[in-house]
Design a protein around this motif. Sequence first.
Motif, PDB file in Angstrom:
ATOM      1  N   ASP A  71     -10.193  -8.657   2.989  1.00  0.00           N
ATOM      2  CA  ASP A  71     -10.806  -7.880   4.063  1.00  0.00           C
ATOM      3  C   ASP A  71     -10.001  -6.623   4.396  1.00  0.00           C
ATOM      4  OD1 ASP A  71      -8.675  -9.154   5.248  1.00  0.00           O
ATOM      5  OD2 ASP A  71      -9.777  -9.800   7.017  1.00  0.00           O
ATOM      6  N   SER A  72      -9.139  -6.202   3.474  1.00  0.00           N
ATOM      7  CA  SER A  72      -8.322  -4.997   3.672  1.00  0.00           C
ATOM      8  C   SER A  72      -9.036  -3.763   3.135  1.00  0.00           C
ATOM      9  CB  SER A  72      -6.976  -5.139   2.969  1.00  0.00           C
ATOM     10  OG  SER A  72      -6.212  -6.153   3.543  1.00  0.00           O
ATOM     11  N   GLN A  73      -8.500  -2.606   3.496  1.00  0.00           N
ATOM     12  CA  GLN A  73      -9.006  -1.328   3.032  1.00  0.00           C
ATOM     13  C   GLN A  73      -7.835  -0.471   2.579  1.00  0.00           C
ATOM     14  OE1 GLN A  73     -10.801  -0.527   6.976  1.00  0.00           O
ATOM     15  NE2 GLN A  73     -12.543   0.181   5.779  1.00  0.00           N
ATOM     16  N   LEU A  74      -8.132   0.523   1.779  1.00  0.00           N
ATOM     17  CA  LEU A  74      -7.141   1.505   1.357  1.00  0.00           C
ATOM     18  C   LEU A  74      -7.382   2.816   2.101  1.00  0.00           C
ATOM     19  CD1 LEU A  74      -7.456   0.940  -2.477  1.00  0.00           C
ATOM     20  CD2 LEU A  74      -5.361   0.575  -1.158  1.00  0.00           C
ATOM     21  N   THR A  75      -6.304   3.570   2.347  1.00  0.00           N
ATOM     22  CA  THR A  75      -6.483   4.933   2.824  1.00  0.00           C
ATOM     23  C   THR A  75      -7.171   5.701   1.694  1.00  0.00           C
ATOM     24  OG1 THR A  75      -4.251   5.478   2.064  1.00  0.00           O
ATOM     25  CG2 THR A  75      -4.517   4.924   4.410  1.00  0.00           C
ATOM     26  N   HIS A  76      -7.814   6.804   1.999  1.00  0.00           N
ATOM     27  CA  HIS A  76      -8.580   7.533   0.984  1.00  0.00           C
ATOM     28  C   HIS A  76      -7.738   7.995  -0.189  1.00  0.00           C
ATOM     29  CE1 HIS A  76     -12.470   8.488   3.389  1.00  0.00           C
ATOM     30  NE2 HIS A  76     -12.106   7.222   3.488  1.00  0.00           N
ATOM     31  N   ASP A  77      -6.455   8.248   0.026  1.00  0.00           N
ATOM     32  CA  ASP A  77      -5.601   8.647  -1.091  1.00  0.00           C
ATOM     33  C   ASP A  77      -5.120   7.440  -1.901  1.00  0.00           C
ATOM     34  OD1 ASP A  77      -3.677   7.522   0.587  1.00  0.00           O
ATOM     35  OD2 ASP A  77      -2.632   9.411   0.956  1.00  0.00           O
ATOM     36  N   GLY A  78      -5.449   6.228  -1.453  1.00  0.00           N
ATOM     37  CA  GLY A  78      -5.054   5.008  -2.159  1.00  0.00           C
ATOM     38  C   GLY A  78      -3.600   4.635  -1.989  1.00  0.00           C
ATOM     39  N   GLU A  79      -2.884   5.333  -1.111  1.00  0.00           N
ATOM     40  CA  GLU A  79      -1.439   5.130  -1.016  1.00  0.00           C
ATOM     41  C   GLU A  79      -0.994   4.096   0.012  1.00  0.00           C
ATOM     42  OE1 GLU A  79       0.680   8.811  -0.786  1.00  0.00           O
ATOM     43  OE2 GLU A  79      -0.332   9.611  -2.561  1.00  0.00           O
ATOM     44  N   HIS A  80      -1.868   3.706   0.961  1.00  0.00           N
ATOM     45  CA  HIS A  80      -1.460   2.752   1.999  1.00  0.00           C
ATOM     46  C   HIS A  80      -2.596   1.794   2.348  1.00  0.00           C
ATOM     47  CE1 HIS A  80       1.528   5.956   2.582  1.00  0.00           C
ATOM     48  NE2 HIS A  80       2.317   4.949   2.891  1.00  0.00           N
ATOM     49  N   VAL A  81      -2.208   0.649   2.894  1.00  0.00           N
ATOM     50  CA  VAL A  81      -3.152  -0.371   3.337  1.00  0.00           C
ATOM     51  C   VAL A  81      -2.902  -0.657   4.810  1.00  0.00           C
ATOM     52  CG1 VAL A  81      -3.933  -2.749   3.032  1.00  0.00           C
ATOM     53  CG2 VAL A  81      -3.141  -1.442   1.051  1.00  0.00           C
ATOM     54  N   PRO A  82      -3.863  -0.313   5.691  1.00  0.00           N
ATOM     55  CA  PRO A  82      -3.726  -0.743   7.085  1.00  0.00           C
ATOM     56  C   PRO A  82      -3.988  -2.251   7.140  1.00  0.00           C
ATOM     57  CG  PRO A  82      -5.351   1.022   6.849  1.00  0.00           C
ATOM     58  CD  PRO A  82      -5.015   0.525   5.488  1.00  0.00           C
ATOM     59  N   LEU A  88       1.540   0.883   8.024  1.00  0.00           N
ATOM     60  CA  LEU A  88       0.686   0.753   6.852  1.00  0.00           C
ATOM     61  C   LEU A  88       1.538   0.505   5.621  1.00  0.00           C
ATOM     62  CD1 LEU A  88      -0.993   2.275   9.029  1.00  0.00           C
ATOM     63  CD2 LEU A  88      -2.195   3.329   7.134  1.00  0.00           C
ATOM     64  N   ALA A  89       1.235  -0.570   4.911  1.00  0.00           N
ATOM     65  CA  ALA A  89       1.990  -0.942   3.719  1.00  0.00           C
ATOM     66  C   ALA A  89       1.662   0.007   2.574  1.00  0.00           C
ATOM     67  CB  ALA A  89       1.648  -2.378   3.316  1.00  0.00           C
ATOM     68  N   PRO A  90       2.680   0.439   1.821  1.00  0.00           N
ATOM     69  CA  PRO A  90       2.429   1.314   0.674  1.00  0.00           C
ATOM     70  C   PRO A  90       1.874   0.513  -0.505  1.00  0.00           C
ATOM     71  CG  PRO A  90       4.752   0.831   0.824  1.00  0.00           C
ATOM     72  CD  PRO A  90       4.104   0.187   2.018  1.00  0.00           C
ATOM     73  N   THR A  91       1.133   1.173  -1.377  1.00  0.00           N
ATOM     74  CA  THR A  91       0.609   0.527  -2.577  1.00  0.00           C
ATOM     75  C   THR A  91       1.480   0.806  -3.795  1.00  0.00           C
ATOM     76  OG1 THR A  91      -0.812   2.409  -3.094  1.00  0.00           O
ATOM     77  CG2 THR A  91      -1.766   0.643  -1.734  1.00  0.00           C
ATOM     78  N   PHE A  92       2.570   1.500  -3.587  1.00  0.00           N
ATOM     79  CA  PHE A  92       3.521   1.809  -4.658  1.00  0.00           C
ATOM     80  C   PHE A  92       4.907   1.828  -4.039  1.00  0.00           C
ATOM     81  CE2 PHE A  92       2.100   5.595  -2.620  1.00  0.00           C
ATOM     82  CZ  PHE A  92       3.206   6.398  -2.533  1.00  0.00           C
ATOM     83  N   ASP A  93       5.887   2.162  -4.816  1.00  0.00           N
ATOM     84  CA  ASP A  93       7.269   2.133  -4.337  1.00  0.00           C
ATOM     85  C   ASP A  93       7.552   3.323  -3.427  1.00  0.00           C
ATOM     86  OD1 ASP A  93       9.860   1.274  -4.033  1.00  0.00           O
ATOM     87  OD2 ASP A  93      10.563   2.213  -5.885  1.00  0.00           O
ATOM     88  N   ALA A  94       7.190   3.181  -2.151  1.00  0.00           N
ATOM     89  CA  ALA A  94       7.398   4.240  -1.158  1.00  0.00           C
ATOM     90  C   ALA A  94       7.589   3.588   0.198  1.00  0.00           C
ATOM     91  CB  ALA A  94       6.201   5.183  -1.130  1.00  0.00           C
ATOM     92  N   ALA A  95       7.934   4.394   1.163  1.00  0.00           N
ATOM     93  CA  ALA A  95       8.124   3.884   2.523  1.00  0.00           C
ATOM     94  C   ALA A  95       6.771   3.614   3.170  1.00  0.00           C
ATOM     95  CB  ALA A  95       8.899   4.905   3.350  1.00  0.00           C
TER      96      ALA A  95
END
Length: 160
Positions: A71-82, A88-95
């Motif tokens: 039931d999660s979503q991605l930010t439009h850039d695909g970089e974070h998950v609220p 917001l958790a990153p989808t790659f190795d970032a803060a």
Amino acid sequence: MIEAFDDGVVFVRMDNRIMAYEMRGTSVELAGPKTRIADVRNGVVLYDGEPPSKEPRVGDRTYRFVRGAIDSQLTHDGEHVPARSSTLAPTFDAAPLQLSVTEQDGATHWTIDTDGSIPVASSGGPGAQFDDCDAVTGACERIGELEMTGGDPMFLGNDM
């Protein structure tokens, strides 16, 4: 059943597998029956269950599969998950991305708006406050307050 659509590629669940169809006519089997797609944005596939069974490549694009709640979503850039948080958790190795309206401010509900921003509802007392947050900087702007007679604040068009 259509699971997601991203940049000219439709992700479809059929016959116990997930197929990706490019608008140019190419199709690729990406995953089996124990994989569910929550969202796809900018080459990132947010999924639950088993990882993809095939190389995650469709046409010219290689997709990056990231495990997350269905039931999660991605930010439009695909970089974070609220994920039910102002962090917001990153989808790659970032803060992680920290929104300026937090749980300490009463934030209780988050979603992704059609323009890519992150609406946040904060409840407490007799009403709810609503902020609109930038998905890149995390800066939030108050957009209004609503008197509530009961229940949780909800966002139209989003049942998550």
